[in-house]
Design a protein around this motif. Structure first.
Motif, PDB file in Angstrom:
ATOM      1  N   ASP A  27       0.769  -1.250   0.000  1.00  0.00           N
ATOM      2  CA  ASP A  27       0.000   0.000   0.000  1.00  0.00           C
ATOM      3  C   ASP A  27       0.796   1.295   0.000  1.00  0.00           C
ATOM      4  O   ASP A  27       0.215   2.365   0.163  1.00  0.00           O
ATOM      5  CB  ASP A  27      -0.919   0.044   1.241  1.00  0.00           C
ATOM      6  CG  ASP A  27      -2.345  -0.270   0.850  1.00  0.00           C
ATOM      7  OD1 ASP A  27      -2.549  -0.642  -0.320  1.00  0.00           O
ATOM      8  OD2 ASP A  27      -3.234  -0.147   1.703  1.00  0.00           O
ATOM      9  N   GLY A  65       2.240   2.509  -2.479  1.00  0.00           N
ATOM     10  CA  GLY A  65       1.987   3.196  -3.755  1.00  0.00           C
ATOM     11  C   GLY A  65       2.856   2.715  -4.903  1.00  0.00           C
ATOM     12  O   GLY A  65       3.075   3.451  -5.866  1.00  0.00           O
ATOM     13  N   LYS A  66       3.328   1.473  -4.852  1.00  0.00           N
ATOM     14  CA  LYS A  66       4.188   0.934  -5.923  1.00  0.00           C
ATOM     15  C   LYS A  66       3.484   0.907  -7.271  1.00  0.00           C
ATOM     16  O   LYS A  66       4.016   1.356  -8.280  1.00  0.00           O
ATOM     17  CB  LYS A  66       4.644  -0.505  -5.584  1.00  0.00           C
ATOM     18  CG  LYS A  66       5.494  -0.617  -4.362  1.00  0.00           C
ATOM     19  CD  LYS A  66       5.799  -2.072  -4.040  1.00  0.00           C
ATOM     20  CE  LYS A  66       4.600  -2.845  -3.542  1.00  0.00           C
ATOM     21  NZ  LYS A  66       4.020  -2.388  -2.290  1.00  0.00           N
ATOM     22  N   THR A  67       2.270   0.356  -7.265  1.00  0.00           N
ATOM     23  CA  THR A  67       1.554   0.220  -8.540  1.00  0.00           C
ATOM     24  C   THR A  67       1.158   1.589  -9.076  1.00  0.00           C
ATOM     25  O   THR A  67       1.232   1.850 -10.282  1.00  0.00           O
ATOM     26  CB  THR A  67       0.326  -0.698  -8.349  1.00  0.00           C
ATOM     27  OG1 THR A  67       0.802  -1.973  -7.912  1.00  0.00           O
ATOM     28  CG2 THR A  67      -0.459  -0.853  -9.631  1.00  0.00           C
ATOM     29  N   THR A  68       0.769   2.470  -8.175  1.00  0.00           N
ATOM     30  CA  THR A  68       0.426   3.839  -8.595  1.00  0.00           C
ATOM     31  C   THR A  68       1.659   4.506  -9.195  1.00  0.00           C
ATOM     32  O   THR A  68       1.589   5.109 -10.270  1.00  0.00           O
ATOM     33  CB  THR A  68      -0.087   4.647  -7.379  1.00  0.00           C
ATOM     34  OG1 THR A  68      -1.128   3.911  -6.746  1.00  0.00           O
ATOM     35  CG2 THR A  68      -0.601   6.007  -7.811  1.00  0.00           C
ATOM     36  N   SER A 106      -1.732  -5.734  -5.266  1.00  0.00           N
ATOM     37  CA  SER A 106      -0.961  -6.527  -6.225  1.00  0.00           C
ATOM     38  C   SER A 106      -0.723  -7.915  -5.662  1.00  0.00           C
ATOM     39  O   SER A 106      -0.393  -8.075  -4.496  1.00  0.00           O
ATOM     40  CB  SER A 106       0.379  -5.870  -6.519  1.00  0.00           C
ATOM     41  OG  SER A 106       0.183  -4.571  -7.005  1.00  0.00           O
ATOM     42  N   GLY A 166       3.477  -6.231  -2.421  1.00  0.00           N
ATOM     43  CA  GLY A 166       4.090  -5.923  -1.128  1.00  0.00           C
ATOM     44  C   GLY A 166       3.734  -6.925  -0.034  1.00  0.00           C
ATOM     45  O   GLY A 166       4.507  -7.123   0.907  1.00  0.00           O
ATOM     46  N   ASN A 186       6.717   8.812  -0.849  1.00  0.00           N
ATOM     47  CA  ASN A 186       5.426   9.020  -1.509  1.00  0.00           C
ATOM     48  C   ASN A 186       4.385   9.622  -0.560  1.00  0.00           C
ATOM     49  O   ASN A 186       4.602   9.687   0.639  1.00  0.00           O
ATOM     50  CB  ASN A 186       4.945   7.669  -2.049  1.00  0.00           C
ATOM     51  CG  ASN A 186       3.772   7.808  -2.997  1.00  0.00           C
ATOM     52  OD1 ASN A 186       3.596   8.845  -3.635  1.00  0.00           O
ATOM     53  ND2 ASN A 186       2.954   6.768  -3.095  1.00  0.00           N
ATOM     54  N   ASP A 230       1.270  14.467  -0.345  1.00  0.00           N
ATOM     55  CA  ASP A 230       0.068  15.298  -0.398  1.00  0.00           C
ATOM     56  C   ASP A 230      -0.787  15.142   0.854  1.00  0.00           C
ATOM     57  O   ASP A 230      -1.798  15.804   1.008  1.00  0.00           O
ATOM     58  CB  ASP A 230      -0.771  14.913  -1.628  1.00  0.00           C
ATOM     59  CG  ASP A 230      -1.166  13.443  -1.586  1.00  0.00           C
ATOM     60  OD1 ASP A 230      -0.286  12.603  -1.311  1.00  0.00           O
ATOM     61  OD2 ASP A 230      -2.352  13.134  -1.806  1.00  0.00           O
ATOM     62  N   SER A 281       4.367  12.776  -4.842  1.00  0.00           N
ATOM     63  CA  SER A 281       3.080  12.121  -4.666  1.00  0.00           C
ATOM     64  C   SER A 281       2.738  11.413  -5.968  1.00  0.00           C
ATOM     65  O   SER A 281       2.500  12.066  -6.985  1.00  0.00           O
ATOM     66  CB  SER A 281       2.006  13.160  -4.335  1.00  0.00           C
ATOM     67  OG  SER A 281       0.727  12.592  -4.543  1.00  0.00           O
ATOM     68  N   ALA A 282       2.732  10.098  -5.912  1.00  0.00           N
ATOM     69  CA  ALA A 282       2.481   9.336  -7.139  1.00  0.00           C
ATOM     70  C   ALA A 282       1.070   9.576  -7.648  1.00  0.00           C
ATOM     71  O   ALA A 282       0.861   9.782  -8.843  1.00  0.00           O
ATOM     72  CB  ALA A 282       2.717   7.846  -6.889  1.00  0.00           C
ATOM     73  N   SER A 283       0.096   9.594  -6.738  1.00  0.00           N
ATOM     74  CA  SER A 283      -1.280   9.715  -7.233  1.00  0.00           C
ATOM     75  C   SER A 283      -1.521  11.088  -7.864  1.00  0.00           C
ATOM     76  O   SER A 283      -2.324  11.226  -8.765  1.00  0.00           O
ATOM     77  CB  SER A 283      -2.295   9.423  -6.134  1.00  0.00           C
ATOM     78  OG  SER A 283      -2.151  10.323  -5.080  1.00  0.00           O
TER      79      SER A 283
HETATM   80  N1  LIG Z   1      -2.832  10.307  -0.829  1.00  0.00           N
HETATM   81  C1  LIG Z   1      -2.120   9.551  -1.659  1.00  0.00           C
HETATM   82  N2  LIG Z   1      -2.497   8.285  -1.887  1.00  0.00           N
HETATM   83  C2  LIG Z   1      -1.750   7.546  -2.723  1.00  0.00           C
HETATM   84  C3  LIG Z   1      -0.584   8.063  -3.356  1.00  0.00           C
HETATM   85  N3  LIG Z   1      -0.043   7.089  -4.126  1.00  0.00           N
HETATM   86  C4  LIG Z   1      -0.845   5.994  -3.974  1.00  0.00           C
HETATM   87  N4  LIG Z   1      -1.870   6.267  -3.131  1.00  0.00           N
HETATM   88  C5  LIG Z   1      -2.975   5.376  -2.720  1.00  0.00           C
HETATM   89  O1  LIG Z   1      -2.459   4.326  -1.917  1.00  0.00           O
HETATM   90  C6  LIG Z   1      -3.210   3.120  -2.120  1.00  0.00           C
HETATM   91  C7  LIG Z   1      -2.266   1.977  -2.458  1.00  0.00           C
HETATM   92  O2  LIG Z   1      -1.664   2.213  -3.716  1.00  0.00           O
HETATM   93  P1  LIG Z   1      -1.007   1.054  -4.598  1.00  0.00           P
HETATM   94  O3  LIG Z   1      -0.307   1.740  -5.703  1.00  0.00           O
HETATM   95  O4  LIG Z   1      -1.981  -0.002  -4.922  1.00  0.00           O
HETATM   96  O5  LIG Z   1       0.038   0.478  -3.538  1.00  0.00           O
HETATM   97  P2  LIG Z   1       1.021  -0.767  -3.737  1.00  0.00           P
HETATM   98  O6  LIG Z   1       2.267  -0.405  -3.029  1.00  0.00           O
HETATM   99  O7  LIG Z   1       1.137  -1.118  -5.174  1.00  0.00           O
HETATM  100  O8  LIG Z   1       0.250  -1.921  -2.937  1.00  0.00           O
HETATM  101  P3  LIG Z   1       0.512  -3.526  -3.062  1.00  0.00           P
HETATM  102  O9  LIG Z   1       0.947  -3.799  -4.443  1.00  0.00           O
HETATM  103  O10 LIG Z   1      -0.776  -4.175  -2.755  1.00  0.00           O
HETATM  104  O11 LIG Z   1       1.573  -3.839  -2.068  1.00  0.00           O
HETATM  105  C8  LIG Z   1      -4.198   3.424  -3.230  1.00  0.00           C
HETATM  106  O12 LIG Z   1      -5.431   3.724  -2.652  1.00  0.00           O
HETATM  107  C9  LIG Z   1      -3.602   4.656  -3.899  1.00  0.00           C
HETATM  108  O13 LIG Z   1      -4.581   5.457  -4.514  1.00  0.00           O
HETATM  109  C10 LIG Z   1      -0.225   9.421  -3.110  1.00  0.00           C
HETATM  110  O14 LIG Z   1       0.747   9.978  -3.627  1.00  0.00           O
HETATM  111  N5  LIG Z   1      -1.035  10.097  -2.236  1.00  0.00           N
END
Ligand SMILES: Nc1nc2c(ncn2[C@@H]2O[C@H](COP(=O)(O)OP(=O)(O)OP(=O)(O)O)[C@@H](O)[C@H]2O)c(=O)[nH]1
Ligand SMILES: [Mg+2]
Length: 533
Positions: free
Chosen positions: A20, A22-25, A66, A88, A139, A142, A255-257
């Motif tokens: 969580d 934000g790797k995939t984002t 993921s 993750g 990450n 924001d 901030s990736a998102s």
């Molecule tokens: N506020 C905020 N939320 C974010 C940011 N980047 C990602 N998120 C949120 O964080 C959550 C997890 O993002 P993912 O990209 O799925 O995280 P991950 O690391 O790939 O998770 P796994 O693969 O399951 O380990 C999602 O709800 C995203 O929208 C950011 O820069 N800011």
């Protein structure tokens, strides 16, 4: 282009972290800024919204997490990137660890509100053991974060790695406006876009540039200036050698998102990350330029494309040039095989590829004899031994309640087992034909159930098994020897798929008791490497 130039332009890296962060984002945004997608998808895509390229599996889209690593190959700015997004969750960590054998560097993503979380720490240790350089992305700036200086301190204290902030956040949480690039001494102030689907508009200027200065309130400006001065006096210098020897990690904020800081990360990473380097096996150093092709299989995945329903072996090319239709030596079978169906991969999309170079990850289709860890090479002297093995800690029976679908159930289970994330054990002296599944974590069983139904149309039912520990017995034990074992209550002898005997124990205590009462029988936590492997 000659082979050295081809090698120099390759960057093969994984994105790693605790769930969580934000790797995939971030992966999706690197694709957006790298020009590989026009519109960024989201991990929690609702109706009419695009899902991310790397979480393409049905269950990943449904759950927003993921489950399996994904390869994305694309060209950007003169580089050829092989990017691997990893899961993750610790139940899927076997896949992530295998990916780490196939990359030359990693981007470690940290949730700036949380700092360094347990799974990040474990993955970091593996990178360090393997000598993989680490780049850090702080990450979620924001949202209210920990103090940026405290985050750097945490890297040094918890992970024991020097931190070099390449850029610095301007404003915290809802006031987060962008980053200051310490090398060019320029502020990058961004604007948010709806859903972060497009590149964020950015305004760039010096610290005292009126246009940029005007966007910051006095307090934010004063604080940024003060922090930047502090960084100049304390802390490490940028030093590529220290990065390559994992003494320092370059740190990028963003901030990736919201797409803040993604371009700076992408460009900074590409400039300073290493191209493929030599691998040492049994005292033999194989450089990427070595004239013979060699590579190893680090992952197998079935049914990536519903239209094809086949399985892909993921190969990391380590040396020489790969050419489609070439004949290579396959380590497991010691046979020659012709590699005619080779692909470049982009999520679950594939495209035929005619040649590949060290650093590239290619997908090979149509070889049932290929297994994880196998070497493919035109020089049979080379055998890579890269793939780590894991001890299962979760056990469960998997029933097939619908006898009419037995064939689909068996076939599906067999194919999923070839991916190497679950294995089947068979109890000794048992008339029960229900497979006992073993995996690193219980979530794997849910994935198997979902995929059996979704990909093979076979519904299944899980039944908890009473064991938590498995140990391998010496391979040469005869039936009489097994009869003679003194088994603690609740433990059972079983066989793995290679017919190697194992003992299943209800707990660690019971396993220890066994070693006391069967002193001459050494137990191994890892499967014994057999000739077949
Ligand atoms: N506020 C905020 N939320 C974010 C940011 N980047 C990602 N998120 C949120 O964080 C959550 C997890 O993002 P993912 O990209 O799925 O995280 P991950 O690391 O790939 O998770 P796994 O693969 O399951 O380990 C999602 O709800 C995203 O929208 C950011 O820069 N800011
Ligand atoms: Mg993910």
């Amino acid at each position: 282009m000659n082979i050295t130039e081809e090698i120099q332009k390759r960057r093969t890296f994984a994105i790693i972290s605790h769930p969580d962060a934000g790797k995939t984002t971030l992966t999706e945004k690197l694709l957006l800024y790298g020009g590989a997608v026009q519109l960024a998808g989201s991990v929690t895509a609702r109706k009419n919204q695009r899902a991310t390229t790397s979480d393409w599996m049905e269950l990943e889209k449904k759950r927003g997490i993921s489950i399996s690593s994904t390869v994305l190959q694309f060209d950007y700015n003169g580089y050829r990137l092989n990017l691997l997004d990893t899961p993750g969750h610790k139940d899927f960590s076997e896949d992530t660890y295998r990916v780490l054998t196939a990359v030359d560097s990693v981007v470690m993503v940290i949730d700036s509100a949380k700092g360094i979380e347990p799974q990040t720490r474990k993955l970091f240790e593996v990178c360090r053991q393997r000598g993989v350089p680490i780049f850090t992305f702080m990450n979620k700036c924001d949202r209210p974060t920990k103090d940026p200086l405290a985050l750097l301190d945490e890297l040094e204290r918890v992970l024991g790695i020097g931190a070099f902030p390449v850029n610095w956040p301007i404003g915290n949480g809802f006031e987060f406006q962008g980053v200051y690039d310490r090398q060019t001494q320029l502020m990058h102030l961004f604007e948010r876009t709806v859903g972060g689907q497009f590149r964020a508009p950015v305004q760039v200027g010096g610290l005292h540039d009126p246009a940029v200065r005007g966007r910051l309130d006095d307090e934010t400006f004063r604080r940024t200036v003060e922090e930047l001065e502090m960084l100049e006096h304390a802390g490490h210098d940028w030093d590529d050698a220290a990065v390559l020897t994992e003494k320092t990690t370059p740190v990028f904020f963003g901030s990736a998102s919201n797409n803040f800081g993604v371009q700076l990360l992408l460009d900074g990473f590409l400039k300073h990350s290493p191209p493929p380097k030599s691998r040492v096996i049994g005292g033999l150093e194989i450089s990427p330029e070595y004239p013979h092709f060699s590579g190893f299989i680090f992952k197998i995945q079935a049914n990536m494309d519903p239209k094809h329903r086949d399985r892909i072996a993921f190969v990391r090319v380590c040396s020489g040039k790969f050419e489609r239709d070439m004949t290579v030596h396959h380590s497991r079978s010691a046979k020659k095989v012709r590699l005619s169906s080779s692909h470049k991969l982009f999520g679950n999309e594939r495209e035929t590829v005619d040649e590949a170079y060290p650093g590239d990850v290619i997908g090979l289709v149509g070889h049932d004899s290929f297994g994880i860890g196998d070497t493919l090479t035109t020089d049979p002297k080379i055998t890579y031994k890269e793939i780590p093995r894991f001890t299962p800690e979760a056990f469960s029976y998997l029933h097939n309640p619908n006898t009419a679908r037995y064939k689909q159930f068996r076939q599906g289970l067999e194919q999923l087992m070839q991916e190497g994330v679950i294995q089947a054990l068979y109890l000794r002296n048992s008339s029960v034909k229900t497979p006992l599944l073993a995996a690193v974590g219980p979530l794997q069983f849910e994935v198997v159930q979902f995929r059996l139904e979704n990909e093979y149309g076979a519904v299944s039912r899980l039944e908890a098994a009473p064991w938590t520990v498995v140990r391998w017995l010496p391979q040469d034990m005869k039936e009489d020897d097994l009869d003679a074992l003194s088994l603690p209550t609740g433990s059972r002898v079983a066989y793995d798929v290679g017919k190697n005997p194992v003992v299943l124990f209800p707990n660690d205590w019971s396993a220890e008791y066994f070693t006391k009462t069967n002193e001459r029988v050494p137990l191994s936590a890892l499967p014994i490497q057999t000739a077949k492997e």
